[in-house]
Design a protein around this motif. Structure first.
Motif, PDB file in Angstrom:
ATOM      1  N   ARG A 170       0.785  -1.083   0.108  1.00  0.00           N
ATOM      2  CA  ARG A 170       0.035   0.086   0.069  1.00  0.00           C
ATOM      3  C   ARG A 170       0.833   1.259   0.096  1.00  0.00           C
ATOM      4  O   ARG A 170       1.848   1.195   0.653  1.00  0.00           O
ATOM      5  N   GLN A 174       1.267   5.437   0.147  1.00  0.00           N
ATOM      6  CA  GLN A 174       0.508   6.864   0.428  1.00  0.00           C
ATOM      7  C   GLN A 174       1.159   7.952  -0.593  1.00  0.00           C
ATOM      8  O   GLN A 174       2.167   7.872  -1.374  1.00  0.00           O
ATOM      9  N   ASP A 230      -2.448  10.065   3.797  1.00  0.00           N
ATOM     10  CA  ASP A 230      -3.702   9.362   3.053  1.00  0.00           C
ATOM     11  C   ASP A 230      -4.337  10.688   2.373  1.00  0.00           C
ATOM     12  O   ASP A 230      -4.205  11.672   2.787  1.00  0.00           O
ATOM     13  N   GLY A 231      -5.468  10.423   1.537  1.00  0.00           N
ATOM     14  CA  GLY A 231      -6.326  11.209   1.028  1.00  0.00           C
ATOM     15  C   GLY A 231      -7.078  12.091   1.977  1.00  0.00           C
ATOM     16  O   GLY A 231      -7.639  11.313   2.981  1.00  0.00           O
ATOM     17  N   ILE A 253     -10.308  12.729   1.730  1.00  0.00           N
ATOM     18  CA  ILE A 253     -11.567  12.134   1.813  1.00  0.00           C
ATOM     19  C   ILE A 253     -11.543  10.740   1.760  1.00  0.00           C
ATOM     20  O   ILE A 253     -12.330   9.947   1.519  1.00  0.00           O
ATOM     21  N   GLY A 254     -10.355   9.915   1.975  1.00  0.00           N
ATOM     22  CA  GLY A 254     -10.347   8.395   1.993  1.00  0.00           C
ATOM     23  C   GLY A 254     -10.587   7.640   0.776  1.00  0.00           C
ATOM     24  O   GLY A 254     -10.710   6.527   0.837  1.00  0.00           O
ATOM     25  N   LEU A 255     -10.060   8.171  -0.284  1.00  0.00           N
ATOM     26  CA  LEU A 255     -10.603   7.559  -1.743  1.00  0.00           C
ATOM     27  C   LEU A 255      -9.325   6.514  -1.644  1.00  0.00           C
ATOM     28  O   LEU A 255      -8.064   6.698  -1.122  1.00  0.00           O
ATOM     29  N   GLU A 256      -9.289   5.347  -2.261  1.00  0.00           N
ATOM     30  CA  GLU A 256      -8.492   4.364  -2.470  1.00  0.00           C
ATOM     31  C   GLU A 256      -8.435   3.666  -3.759  1.00  0.00           C
ATOM     32  O   GLU A 256      -9.429   3.950  -4.578  1.00  0.00           O
ATOM     33  N   ALA A 278      -3.326   5.071  -1.506  1.00  0.00           N
ATOM     34  CA  ALA A 278      -4.363   6.316  -1.196  1.00  0.00           C
ATOM     35  C   ALA A 278      -4.423   7.312  -2.285  1.00  0.00           C
ATOM     36  O   ALA A 278      -3.353   7.731  -2.849  1.00  0.00           O
ATOM     37  N   SER A 297      -7.882  13.925  -3.877  1.00  0.00           N
ATOM     38  CA  SER A 297      -9.047  14.504  -4.624  1.00  0.00           C
ATOM     39  C   SER A 297      -8.580  15.869  -4.686  1.00  0.00           C
ATOM     40  O   SER A 297      -7.293  16.418  -4.486  1.00  0.00           O
ATOM     41  N   ASP A 343      -6.490  17.408  -1.683  1.00  0.00           N
ATOM     42  CA  ASP A 343      -5.004  17.127  -1.404  1.00  0.00           C
ATOM     43  C   ASP A 343      -4.496  17.671  -2.683  1.00  0.00           C
ATOM     44  O   ASP A 343      -3.030  17.996  -2.353  1.00  0.00           O
TER      45      ASP A 343
END
Length: 504
Positions: free
Chosen positions: A19, A21, A30-31, A33-36, A52, A55, A58
């Motif tokens: 993973r 970042q 991380d982003g 708004i939590g986009l993955e 991560a 948006s 970011d």
């Protein structure tokens, strides 16, 4: 046609997945708004990376960090020798991590591991070349303006640069942009392709280890609409450097124009290799095979058109077909592989449709033409389409796959006309022992690069870019650092005012 993928390679690709970042303001985050996102290896059909994703929020954080680093940080004010030292340390670290980076690019993009190693080594060389240019960037002085006047032209860094890179050469193309921006004293926000981001993240790690100050390089992961569009439109970005399709490039220029940003665009190509009867035909056959199928044809510089004299076409294509049989399509992690996987199932379908449409239009498929069944990933057989007419779509539009279109000519002027019939103007190759022929054709075609009796060689010292709809500006070469700078004129006057506007 079927292809066996080594289970050990699939197991290696599956190991993880790691993973990754984003790097913003010197921190791994991380982003907002939590986009993955995740990446399925095109050569092995398994998830190999998780990201991560960013948006607009970011992008805002990254641009603010880059702007702060530009105005308040040490980077633009450093001695050129100090910036060069960081670039040189980065090059050393790239070489020390060459195998790690190469395997990431091979697994995520599907390119053969041998080729990936060559690209990473080439990237390190470019970083070193950029370091040398950092120390030679200079302005001008004019002491010929009269006894009381001195003119000075400074070269200052342009500011914050948005760098957007594609999936086909994930590590090499960022090396054609970022080190030159850094050498000039700029700060940057980098967005790699959402499909091949891992090696760019590793580059961020290496830059930190090399001593890059926080905020100078920011890496935002994600898609074009979520990240790239905001990087282009942001009013605090001074320049956009983009490599990708001509379609997206046009939209990027349009968006950048709203704030009159400087743009550097390296876009598509429909490049021809022109072969005359007096050429070294054995060398030309090998170069034509290489040009058509290198990187599975997923290359803006691919020699996707063979423009060949009608007197030698039959024998040349027979020799081409024999040599093409020796091209090994296979597992990107296999040391013997020449052509790896196609980037996505959707792109494989697009390539196959281009070939089938050409057959419907009246062209003939000499070799290949079909996808290769594997059960793991997606592969395309090297393909030659003959009997192509200038008006056919496959003669004009970029296929971006291992597909060669063959067009025949009888006269030199006809060959030039065939080369010029597309909207693209990136590169071309000319094969002839006659210096008059080679020089005339090379001078006549409107492309940014012309290779004579070779194809797709590259050196950091030589500028690269396209004419027409293949792009705007040039990368590499001695002026590459200047491209990330602005000229500022300062005029000094000494003594009493000598030209009163209103009488004193």
């Amino acid at each position: 046609m079927t292809l066996h993928i080594d289970p050990a390679s699939i197991a290696e690709a599956r190991n993880g997945p790691t993973r990754y970042q984003m790097l913003i303001g010197g921190e791994w985050v991380d982003g907002a708004i939590g986009l993955e996102g995740e990446r399925v290896s095109p050569g092995h059909g398994v998830v190999v990376s998780r990201y991560a994703f960013g948006s607009e929020q970011d992008v805002e954080r990254a641009v603010v960090a880059a702007r702060r680093a530009f105005h308040r940080g040490p980077w633009p004010k450093m001695k050129a020798s100090e910036r060069a030292a960081v670039l040189l340390r980065t090059a050393d670290l790239i070489e020390a991590n060459l195998e790690r980076i190469a395997r990431l690019d091979a697994i995520e993009s599907g390119k053969p591991i041998r080729q990936a190693r060559g690209e990473i080594a080439g990237a390190a060389d470019i970083w070193r070349y950029a370091a040398s240019l950092a120390r030679t960037l200079h302005g001008e002085s004019y002491a010929n303006l009269g006894d009381t006047m001195l003119g000075v032209v400074l070269r200052e860094p342009i500011g914050v640069v948005s760098i957007i890179t594609p999936w086909n050469f994930p590590f090499l193309i960022v090396a054609q942009k970022l080190p030159f921006a850094l050498a000039a004293g700029c700060t940057a926000v980098v967005k790699p392709s959402e499909m091949t981001s891992a090696s760019t993240v590793v580059l961020g790690e290496l830059l930190i280890e090399a001593g890059i100050p926080e905020g100078v390089v920011n890496i935002v992961l994600g898609t074009g609409p979520e990240v790239g569009a905001h990087m282009v439109a942001h009013p605090s970005v001074d320049m956009v450097s983009f490599t990708g399709s001509t379609r997206v490039g046009k939209a990027t220029v349009e968006a950048a124009a709203k704030t009159l940003k400087k743009v550097s665009m390296e876009l598509g190509g429909k490049n021809a290799q022109i072969v005359f009867p007096d050429a070294d035909l054995e060398a030309a056959v090998d170069a034509a095979v290489f040009g058509a199928f290198f990187n599975a044809g997923e290359c803006c510089n691919a020699g996707s058109r063979l423009v060949i004299h009608q007197d030698i076409a039959k024998d040349f294509l027979a020799a081409f077909a024999e040599r093409a049989k020796r091209v090994k399509v296979g597992d990107p992690l296999d040391e013997a592989t020449d052509v790896g996987a196609i980037i996505t199932p959707a792109h494989l379908a697009k390539i196959a449709n281009s070939v089938s449409d050409a057959a419907i239009d009246g062209a003939s498929i000499l070799i290949g033409g079909e996808a290769i069944a594997t059960g793991a990933g997606q592969y395309m057989a090297p393909t030659v389409v003959a009997g192509v007419k200038p008006e056919m779509t496959i003669a004009r539009e970029e296929v971006f796959g291992p597909v060669l279109s063959v067009l025949e000519f009888a006269r030199e002027d006809e060959a030039i006309r065939l080369v010029e019939m597309t909207d693209y103007g990136l590169s071309a190759g000319v094969w002839s022992r006659n210096i008059d022929t080679a020089m005339h054709v090379a001078r006549s075609v409107r492309t940014g690069t012309v290779w004579v009796n070779t194809f797709m060689d590259g050196y950091p010292e030589l500028p690269f870019g396209g004419m027409k709809q293949s792009g705007i500006g040039r990368e590499l070469g001695k002026n590459a650092v200047e491209d990330y700078s602005e000229a500022k004129t300062i005029q000094f006057h000494r003594g009493p005012r000598t030209a009163w506007w209103v009488g004193n």
